[in-house]
Design a protein around this motif. Structure first.
Motif, short mmCIF file in Angstrom:
data_model
loop_
_atom_site.label_atom_id
_atom_site.label_comp_id
_atom_site.label_asym_id
_atom_site.label_seq_id
_atom_site.Cartn_x
_atom_site.Cartn_y
_atom_site.Cartn_z
N VAL A 143 0.84 -1.19 0.00
CA VAL A 143 0.00 0.00 0.00
C VAL A 143 0.88 1.25 0.00
O VAL A 143 0.64 2.20 -0.77
CB VAL A 143 -0.93 0.01 1.23
CG1 VAL A 143 -1.67 1.34 1.34
CG2 VAL A 143 -1.93 -1.14 1.14
N ARG A 144 1.88 1.24 0.85
CA ARG A 144 2.80 2.39 0.92
C ARG A 144 3.49 2.63 -0.42
O ARG A 144 3.57 3.76 -0.91
CB ARG A 144 3.84 2.14 2.02
CG ARG A 144 4.77 3.32 2.27
CD ARG A 144 5.62 3.12 3.51
NE ARG A 144 6.50 1.97 3.39
CZ ARG A 144 6.45 0.91 4.22
NH1 ARG A 144 5.55 0.86 5.18
NH2 ARG A 144 7.29 -0.09 4.06
N SER A 145 3.96 1.55 -1.03
CA SER A 145 4.64 1.66 -2.32
C SER A 145 3.70 2.17 -3.40
O SER A 145 4.09 3.01 -4.24
CB SER A 145 5.21 0.30 -2.71
OG SER A 145 5.81 0.34 -3.99
N ALA A 146 2.45 1.70 -3.39
CA ALA A 146 1.48 2.13 -4.40
C ALA A 146 1.17 3.61 -4.27
O ALA A 146 1.07 4.33 -5.28
CB ALA A 146 0.20 1.30 -4.27
N PHE A 147 1.03 4.10 -3.04
CA PHE A 147 0.77 5.52 -2.84
C PHE A 147 1.99 6.37 -3.18
O PHE A 147 1.85 7.51 -3.64
CB PHE A 147 0.31 5.79 -1.40
CG PHE A 147 -1.14 5.51 -1.17
CD1 PHE A 147 -2.11 5.94 -2.05
CD2 PHE A 147 -1.56 4.81 -0.04
CE1 PHE A 147 -3.46 5.69 -1.85
CE2 PHE A 147 -2.90 4.54 0.18
CZ PHE A 147 -3.85 4.99 -0.72
N GLU A 148 3.18 5.85 -2.94
CA GLU A 148 4.39 6.58 -3.33
C GLU A 148 4.37 6.89 -4.82
O GLU A 148 4.74 7.99 -5.25
CB GLU A 148 5.64 5.76 -2.97
CG GLU A 148 5.98 5.77 -1.49
CD GLU A 148 7.16 4.86 -1.17
OE1 GLU A 148 7.60 4.13 -2.07
OE2 GLU A 148 7.63 4.90 -0.01
N GLU A 149 3.92 5.90 -5.59
CA GLU A 149 3.88 6.09 -7.04
C GLU A 149 2.70 6.95 -7.48
O GLU A 149 2.87 7.96 -8.17
CB GLU A 149 3.81 4.73 -7.74
CG GLU A 149 3.72 4.84 -9.26
CD GLU A 149 3.60 3.49 -9.95
OE1 GLU A 149 3.46 3.47 -11.18
OE2 GLU A 149 3.63 2.45 -9.24
N SER A 150 1.50 6.56 -7.08
CA SER A 150 0.30 7.23 -7.58
C SER A 150 0.15 8.65 -7.04
O SER A 150 -0.09 9.60 -7.80
CB SER A 150 -0.95 6.40 -7.26
OG SER A 150 -1.08 6.20 -5.86
N VAL A 151 0.28 8.81 -5.72
CA VAL A 151 0.16 10.16 -5.14
C VAL A 151 1.36 11.01 -5.56
O VAL A 151 1.22 12.20 -5.84
CB VAL A 151 0.04 10.08 -3.61
CG1 VAL A 151 0.02 11.49 -3.00
CG2 VAL A 151 -1.22 9.32 -3.21
N GLY A 152 2.54 10.39 -5.62
CA GLY A 152 3.72 11.13 -6.05
C GLY A 152 3.56 11.71 -7.44
O GLY A 152 3.93 12.87 -7.70
N ASN A 153 2.99 10.94 -8.36
CA ASN A 153 2.76 11.43 -9.72
C ASN A 153 1.78 12.60 -9.72
O ASN A 153 1.95 13.56 -10.47
CB ASN A 153 2.23 10.31 -10.61
CG ASN A 153 3.28 9.27 -10.94
OD1 ASN A 153 4.48 9.53 -10.86
ND2 ASN A 153 2.85 8.06 -11.31
N ARG A 154 0.75 12.52 -8.90
CA ARG A 154 -0.24 13.61 -8.85
C ARG A 154 0.36 14.86 -8.22
O ARG A 154 0.06 15.98 -8.66
CB ARG A 154 -1.46 13.16 -8.04
CG ARG A 154 -2.65 12.69 -8.85
CD ARG A 154 -2.38 11.53 -9.73
NE ARG A 154 -3.59 11.01 -10.37
CZ ARG A 154 -3.70 9.82 -10.92
NH1 ARG A 154 -2.65 9.00 -10.90
NH2 ARG A 154 -4.81 9.42 -11.50
N LEU A 155 1.20 14.71 -7.21
CA LEU A 155 1.83 15.89 -6.61
C LEU A 155 2.65 16.64 -7.64
O LEU A 155 2.60 17.87 -7.73
CB LEU A 155 2.73 15.45 -5.44
CG LEU A 155 2.03 14.98 -4.16
CD1 LEU A 155 3.05 14.45 -3.16
CD2 LEU A 155 1.21 16.11 -3.53
#
Length: 298
Positions: free
Chosen positions: A189-201
């Motif tokens: 979950v942490r890794s998935a948010f690093e990618e998806s939220v990171g891209n949106r930021l």
């Protein structure tokens, strides 16, 4: 037209009065203002200097929020320890997974749409990772967006513009995730948010992202640090990502708060995963658009 899988919208109950120790939408705590003035004069000057730089303003707000002596001064009066099924209590099932979502959270946060997050494995098969439900405070929606959209006819209503305004506003919202895949780890979950939220930021920071890479990474790291290795998330676990009053993003796992950050940029980035131009579930986004638009047609 409202989706047939959703109960009809009914008149909303009046919003309960704000607690005396929590700021309302129309006023901030005097003590909070006094502390901010005393502790952040230089930051306020910087904010004025960068009035046309949204990301730097967001970063300054983030820093100021961490200076607060109690860490809770800007949080909303909405509490998430229990469910209150206002109006129609009928739960809504996500059709692909069968996961059930309450039609309301709290006093006025209503369900706008449900969907599923799927992940491709080696390009061979898709795994249902979690089902999700997107909730929004209908009282806030009418208060914040009603002047612009309240008198619009269905033909005049631009759903994309409405969704964008909702993402960019201070309307209180919750995205509820219910884990479907039984072998999912918190690390995944942490890794998935690093990618998806990171891209949106990076997307919403725009041209500023390259100049503020360290600040963006710090914001992302703080958010993902809430998902610690010791947390277990078996099938049926619930993760709530909530945007509260004052653009405070609050994260809870199975009812326990694990962290919060004041950041408009972070809140917008998380919501974009579920109701943006490239959402995890396009049918869910369409359902959110229909039910959101129906609020202004009553």
């Amino acid at each position: 037209m409202v989706s047939p899988r959703f109960p009809s919208w009914l008149p909303q109950p009046p919003k309960p009065p704000a607690r005396p120790d929590v700021p309302s939408r129309k006023s901030l705590s005097a003590s909070t203002v006094a502390f901010t003035v005393a502790a952040g004069v230089s930051a306020a000057a910087a904010a004025s200097q960068y009035s046309n730089t949204p990301f730097l303003q967001d970063a300054l707000n983030f820093l100021l929020s961490n200076l607060s002596p109690n860490g809770n001064a800007n949080r909303s009066s909405h509490l998430w320890g229990s469910l209150s099924l206002a109006a129609d209590p009928t739960p809504v099932n996500e059709p692909k997974t069968g996961v059930s979502f309450p039609s309301a959270l709290g006093d006025s946060r209503r369900l706008l749409g449900v969907g599923v997050r799927r992940k491709s494995v080696f390009g061979l098969k898709n795994i249902d990772v979690y089902a999700f439900g997107v909730y929004a405070d209908t009282v806030d929606i009418k208060e914040v967006l009603g002047e612009k959209y309240g008198k619009a006819s269905p033909a005049e209503l631009d759903n994309k513009e409405l969704i964008d305004d909702l993402k960019n506003s201070d309307v209180c919202m919750t995205v509820r995730l219910q884990i479907v895949y039984g072998k999912l780890s918190i690390r995944s979950v942490r890794s998935a948010f690093e990618e998806s939220v990171g891209n949106r930021l990076q997307k919403f920071a725009g041209s500023e992202s390259s100049d503020n890479k360290e600040l963006l990474q710090s914001l992302l790291n703080r958010f993902t640090s809430f998902f610690k290795d010791e947390y277990k998330i078996p099938r049926g676990s619930i993760i709530d990502l909530s945007r509260e009053l004052g653009n405070v993003v609050r994260t809870t796992i199975d009812g326990k708060e694990v962290g919060s950050i004041q950041s408009k940029l972070l809140g917008r980035s998380i919501l974009d995963l579920y109701m943006g131009d490239d959402p995890f579930d396009r049918k869910a986004k369409e359902e959110i658009e229909r039910n959101l638009a129906s609020l202004f047609q009553q």
